[in-house]
Design an enzyme around this catalytic site. Structure first.
Site, PDB file in Angstrom:
ATOM      1  N   LYS A 192       0.823  -1.214   0.000  1.00  0.00           N
ATOM      2  CA  LYS A 192       0.000   0.000   0.000  1.00  0.00           C
ATOM      3  C   LYS A 192       0.861   1.270   0.000  1.00  0.00           C
ATOM      4  O   LYS A 192       0.417   2.313  -0.471  1.00  0.00           O
ATOM      5  CB  LYS A 192      -0.981  -0.020   1.170  1.00  0.00           C
ATOM      6  CG  LYS A 192      -2.058  -1.076   0.966  1.00  0.00           C
ATOM      7  CD  LYS A 192      -3.179  -0.993   1.972  1.00  0.00           C
ATOM      8  CE  LYS A 192      -4.287  -1.978   1.629  1.00  0.00           C
ATOM      9  NZ  LYS A 192      -3.879  -3.387   1.848  1.00  0.00           N
TER      10      LYS A 192
HETATM   11  C1  LIG Z   1      -4.492  -4.453   1.213  1.00  0.00           C
HETATM   12  C2  LIG Z   1      -3.733  -5.731   1.085  1.00  0.00           C
HETATM   13  C3  LIG Z   1      -4.111  -6.733   0.172  1.00  0.00           C
HETATM   14  C4  LIG Z   1      -5.356  -6.609  -0.678  1.00  0.00           C
HETATM   15  O1  LIG Z   1      -5.235  -5.634  -1.666  1.00  0.00           O
HETATM   16  P1  LIG Z   1      -6.556  -5.058  -2.399  1.00  0.00           P
HETATM   17  O2  LIG Z   1      -6.069  -3.920  -3.198  1.00  0.00           O
HETATM   18  O3  LIG Z   1      -7.484  -4.634  -1.280  1.00  0.00           O
HETATM   19  O4  LIG Z   1      -7.139  -6.167  -3.204  1.00  0.00           O
HETATM   20  C5  LIG Z   1      -3.325  -7.861   0.078  1.00  0.00           C
HETATM   21  N1  LIG Z   1      -2.240  -8.030   0.843  1.00  0.00           N
HETATM   22  C6  LIG Z   1      -1.834  -7.099   1.734  1.00  0.00           C
HETATM   23  C7  LIG Z   1      -0.641  -7.356   2.575  1.00  0.00           C
HETATM   24  C8  LIG Z   1      -2.560  -5.914   1.888  1.00  0.00           C
HETATM   25  O5  LIG Z   1      -2.163  -4.989   2.785  1.00  0.00           O
END
Ligand SMILES: *Cc1c(COP(=O)(O)O)cnc(C)c1O
Length: 413
Positions: free
Chosen positions: A56
Site C-alpha cells: 500500500k
Molecule cells: C491491502 C492488502 C491486500 C489486498 O489488496 P486489495 O487492493 O485490497 O485487493 C493484500 N495483501 C496485503 C498485505 C494488503 O495490505
C-alpha cells in the site's frame, strides 16, 4: 504513465512529485520495485520495501505528496479520518506524517492488531498524527467514521476527508508497477505475462486490469483470495454475494479478510460494457445486502476475455507454500504473497512468465512464519527495535460523539 490519468497538475510538477516520492531512501532499493526470480519464468515483484513493509506504500506515499501539493496550492487544510485493522492505517500515517495542511485521525480496535502493526502506528510522534484505539472491534471503528461523515455540518466545518481503498489516485499509482514488472521479465513487447495478485478490496488487481486495458500484454490476471472467497466465487460462478459480517473469517492473511470488494464496481462497469444504468441496477441489489448473478450472461463471458481467472487458499495452503518457497528457493514470503503464489502456480501456463505480486514482508505476520518454518522472520534493517519504542495513542469508547469532540479539540477553530 500517471500523466495519462492526471491532467490537472502540470507535467513538470507531477514529475517532481514522483521523483520526490520514489527514492531509494524511502523504498530501500534503487529499483524501487525489484523483481526476484525464483526459477526461469517464475518471479516475485517486490512491492513491500516502503516504510510500512506492505504494497500500500507504493500508492500512498505518492498520495501524501499529492495532498500536500494540492492543499498548498489551494491554501486549504484537511483532516483525514479513517478506520483500520492494520495495513491501510499505517501506510496512510507514514505517507501523511509531517505533511503541511493535513492531520490524520486513525481509529483502530484496541488490542486487536499485531504487535508489529501496533508499534508501527503508535510509535509515530509526529504532531499531525492522532492514533485512537477504540474499545471495540474494527466494525465499531468503521461505524464511528460513517457516523461522523453522515453529520454533514460537522464534516464541512472540520474539513473531514478520507484516503480509503476506492481512492482513484491510489488505483492509478498502482498501474505503474505492472508495466515495471512486465519490462523487467520480458525482452520484447510481443511477449505476454501473467500476474498473480493477492486480493481483498480489488484495488491492486483493478490496477492490473487498467494496465491491460492500456495495452500491456497480460495473458492472465490471476486473482487469489483466502478463505474469504467472495471474489473467487464470482469469477468461478458469476455470482457476487456480499457476506454478512458474521460470515467473515479471521485468517492468517488478515489484510484480505473482506466481506465485499469496494473496487469491484469499477471492474463491473467494464464487464457490462460500460453501461452505467446496469451497474446501478446490480449495486442496488448489493447495497440492499443481497447479491447478483451474471452466470449465463454475455457479461460473465467477458471476465475471461479480460484475462481473469481465480482461486483461493486456506491456512494449511499458506503454511505449505511458505515452507515450499523457503525450502526450494531460500526465499521467505509473507502469508498474503503465499496466497497469491499458491493460486498463481495452479493457473500457470507453459511458456508464459508468471509474476507474483509481493504485498507484504513476512515480519508483519511473524506468528504464522514461526508456525510454518519454526523460526522468526528476518527484520529488515531499521525495524529491529520498533516494538520497544515509546507509543503515543488515545483510548476511546466506541462512540461517535467522543471522536467528534476529540477532533474538534485537536484541530482548533
Ligand atoms: C491491502 C492488502 C491486500 C489486498 O489488496 P486489495 O487492493 O485490497 O485487493 C493484500 N495483501 C496485503 C498485505 C494488503 O495490505
Amino acid at each position: 504513465m500517471l500523466r495519462k490519468f492526471c491532467d490537472d497538475i502540470p507535467a513538470a510538477d507531477l514529475q517532481a512529485l514522483c521523483a520526490k516520492t520514489y527514492t531509494s531512501a524511502v523504498f530501500r532499493s534503487e529499483a524501487i520495485t525489484p523483481v526476484k526470480t525464483l526459477e526461469p519464468g517464475l518471479h516475485i515483484l517486490e512491492l513491500s520495501n516502503g516504510p510500512t513493509l506492505a504494497f500500500k506504500d507504493m500508492a500512498m506515499q505518492l498520495l501524501g505528496n499529492l495532498f500536500e501539493y494540492v492543499l498548498a496550492k489551494k491554501n486549504e487544510r484537511i483532516n483525514i479520518l479513517g478506520a483500520t485493522s492494520g495495513d491501510t492505517g499505517s501506510s496512510a500515517e507514514y505517507a501523511l506524517r509531517g505533511k503541511r495542511g493535513v492531520n490524520v485521525f486513525m481509529l483502530s480496535p484496541l488490542g486487536k492488531m499485531s504487535a508489529f502493526q501496533t508499534a508501527q502506528m503508535f510509535s509515530l510522534q509526529d504532531a499531525n498524527i492522532f492514533n485512537i484505539a477504540v474499545r471495540g472491534v474494527f466494525d465499531d471503528c468503521q461505524d464511528m467514521v460513517k457516523a461522523v461523515n453522515s453529520d454533514s455540518a460537522f464534516k464541512a466545518r472540520q474539513r473531514i476527508g478520507a484516503v480509503n481503498s476506492i481512492n482513484w489516485a491510489r488505483v492509478a499509482a498502482q498501474v505503474v508497477y505492472y508495466f515495471r514488472g512486465y519490462f523487467a521479465v520480458t525482452r520484447s513487447n510481443d511477449e505476454a505475462v501473467a500476474f498473480a495478485v493477492p486480493s481483498g478490496n480489488f484495488g491492486n488487481i483493478c490496477a492490473g486490469h487498467i494496465a491491460r486495458m492500456m495495452g500491456l500484454p497480460i495473458a492472465r490476471l490471476i486473482l487469489a483470495t483466502n478463505e474469504n472467497n467472495v471474489l473467487d466465487e464470482f469469477f468461478r460462478s458469476g455470482s457476487y454475494r456480499v457476506r454478512p459480517a458474521g460470515e467473515v473469517a479471521q485468517t492468517s492473511s488478515p489484510s484480505m479478510d473482506i466481506s465485499k470488494a469496494s473496487n469491484f464496481e469499477r471492474f463491473a462497469f467494464d464487464l457490462v460494457g460500460r453501461d452505467a444504468a446496469m451497474v446501478k441496477r446490480l449495486w442496488s441489489k448489493v447495497d440492499a445486502g443481497g447479491a447478483f448473478n451474471l452466470a449465463g450472461t454475455p457479461y460473465f463471458a467477458n471476465a475471461k476475455e479480460f484475462g481473469f481467472v481465480s482461486g483461493s487458499s486456506t491456512h494449511a495452503d499458506r503454511l505449505a507454500t511458505i515452507r515450499r518457497v523457503y525450502k526450494d528457493y531460500g526465499v521467505m514470503i509473507d502469508t498474503h504473497t503465499a496466497d497469491g503464489l499458491k493460486v498463481g502456480l495452479e493457473q500457470r501456463q507453459p511458456g508464459v512468465p508468471l509474476i507474483c505480486l509481493e504485498t507484504a514482508l513476512p515480519v508483519k505476520f511473524a506468528q504464522t512464519i514461526r508456525e510454518a518454518l519454526g523460526r522468526d522472520p528476518d527484520y529488515p534493517p531499521g525495524c529491529e527495535s520498533l516494538e520497544s519504542l515509546p507509543q503515543r495513542f488515545a483510548v476511546m469508547d466506541a462512540d461517535a460523539a467522543a471522536v467528534k469532540a476529540y477532533i474538534a479539540r485537536h484541530t482548533g477553530p
